[in-house]
Design an enzyme around this catalytic site. Structure first.
Site, PDB file in Angstrom:
ATOM      1  N   SER A   4      -3.343   6.359  -0.079  1.00  0.00           N
ATOM      2  CA  SER A   4      -1.932   5.990  -0.009  1.00  0.00           C
ATOM      3  C   SER A   4      -1.206   6.346  -1.307  1.00  0.00           C
ATOM      4  CB  SER A   4      -1.757   4.490   0.272  1.00  0.00           C
ATOM      5  OG  SER A   4      -0.446   4.058  -0.018  1.00  0.00           O
ATOM      6  N   TYR A  42      -2.078  -5.004  -2.111  1.00  0.00           N
ATOM      7  CA  TYR A  42      -2.238  -3.677  -1.517  1.00  0.00           C
ATOM      8  C   TYR A  42      -2.414  -2.611  -2.592  1.00  0.00           C
ATOM      9  CZ  TYR A  42      -1.365   0.207   1.717  1.00  0.00           C
ATOM     10  OH  TYR A  42      -1.483   1.351   2.479  1.00  0.00           O
TER      11      TYR A  42
END
Length: 250
Positions: A142, A155
């Site tokens: 990501s 995250y």
């Protein structure tokens, strides 16, 4: 080898589904891992004529027993594994670090980081022992493996850690022809980014709608990485919406 075998985690939606469909279209046999059997079945249906080469396996990647069962099934059915796309992940609603509950932190770490480790470990064992030896592991890092969004400590921490996992797998796998790379994705059009349709918080605090791009391009990128010979590797690839504000998040 005429038949190539892959595992895609989180294959019931989004990036995982796109990668699984692209691999199946390219001729791979693919184990579809995910928590929801109905979503995996939908992915199989979407594969069309390639569906018979899809093997859905309901799996919670954060559960060591479930991961062991997944890879034991792969050993039993296929006898080898050539590619793992470590994609499954989760998040919690954005919020200040001081308000983040331990349980929410632990859940994100368990799925995003521990789940990726467990699957990589199990794949590593198969790839090391099989003949011919070797294989490829690609982790979904990501854009958050590079820079954080506001209020995203859980995250972002796990995605930065994924980069360490990727590098360690690449180093430790050298002597076994096990190679490892990472794909860092920004704003692919998936159910996750659909939740951002009304805007997402920027570094300066304003809410802004951000551009997205077709998730099929991610699937194609994963196939490109998967098809490389084991004496070549794409260590890191970043694919984003061209106008996504991610360089310094601005």
């Amino acid at each position: 080898m005429t038949t190539k075998y892959a595992v895609v985690t989180g294959a019931g939606s989004g990036v995982g589904r796109a990668a699984a469909l692209a691999l199946l279209a390219d001729g791979w046999s693919v184990a579809l891992a995910g928590r929801r059997a109905d979503a995996l079945a939908e992915t199989v249906t979407m594969a069309g004529n390639a569906g018979p080469r899809a093997m859905p396996v309901s799996t919670d990647v954060g559960n060591p027993e479930a991961v062991n069962a997944l890879f034991a099934h792969i050993r039993s059915e296929w006898g080898r594994l050539d590619f793992l796309f470590n994609n499954a992940g989760g998040n919690v609603p954005a919020g200040p670090i001081e308000d983040l509950k331990y349980e929410d932190w632990a859940r994100v770490v368990q799925v995003n980081l521990t789940g990726s480790f467990l699957c990589a470990q199990a794949a590593f064992r198969i790839m090391k022992e099989q003949d011919p030896q070797g294989g490829r592991i690609v982790n979904n890092g990501s854009i958050s493996a590079h820079v954080p969004r506001p209020d995203s400590v859980a995250y972002t921490s796990t995605k930065h850690a994924i980069t360490g996992l990727t590098k360690t797998l690449a180093l430790d796998g050298r002597k076994y022809d096990i190679v490892s790379g990472q794909v860092d994705i920004g704003n692919a059009a998936t159910p996750m980014t659909a939740r951002m349709a009304k805007g997402v918080k920027q570094a300066n605090g304003e809410m802004k709608v951000e551009p997205t791009f077709d998730v099929a391009h991610v699937g194609n990128s994963v196939v490109m990485m998967a098809n490389l010979p084991l004496d070549a590797n794409i260590q890191f690839i970043t694919i984003t919406a061209a106008k996504m504000p991610w360089i310094a998040r601005g």
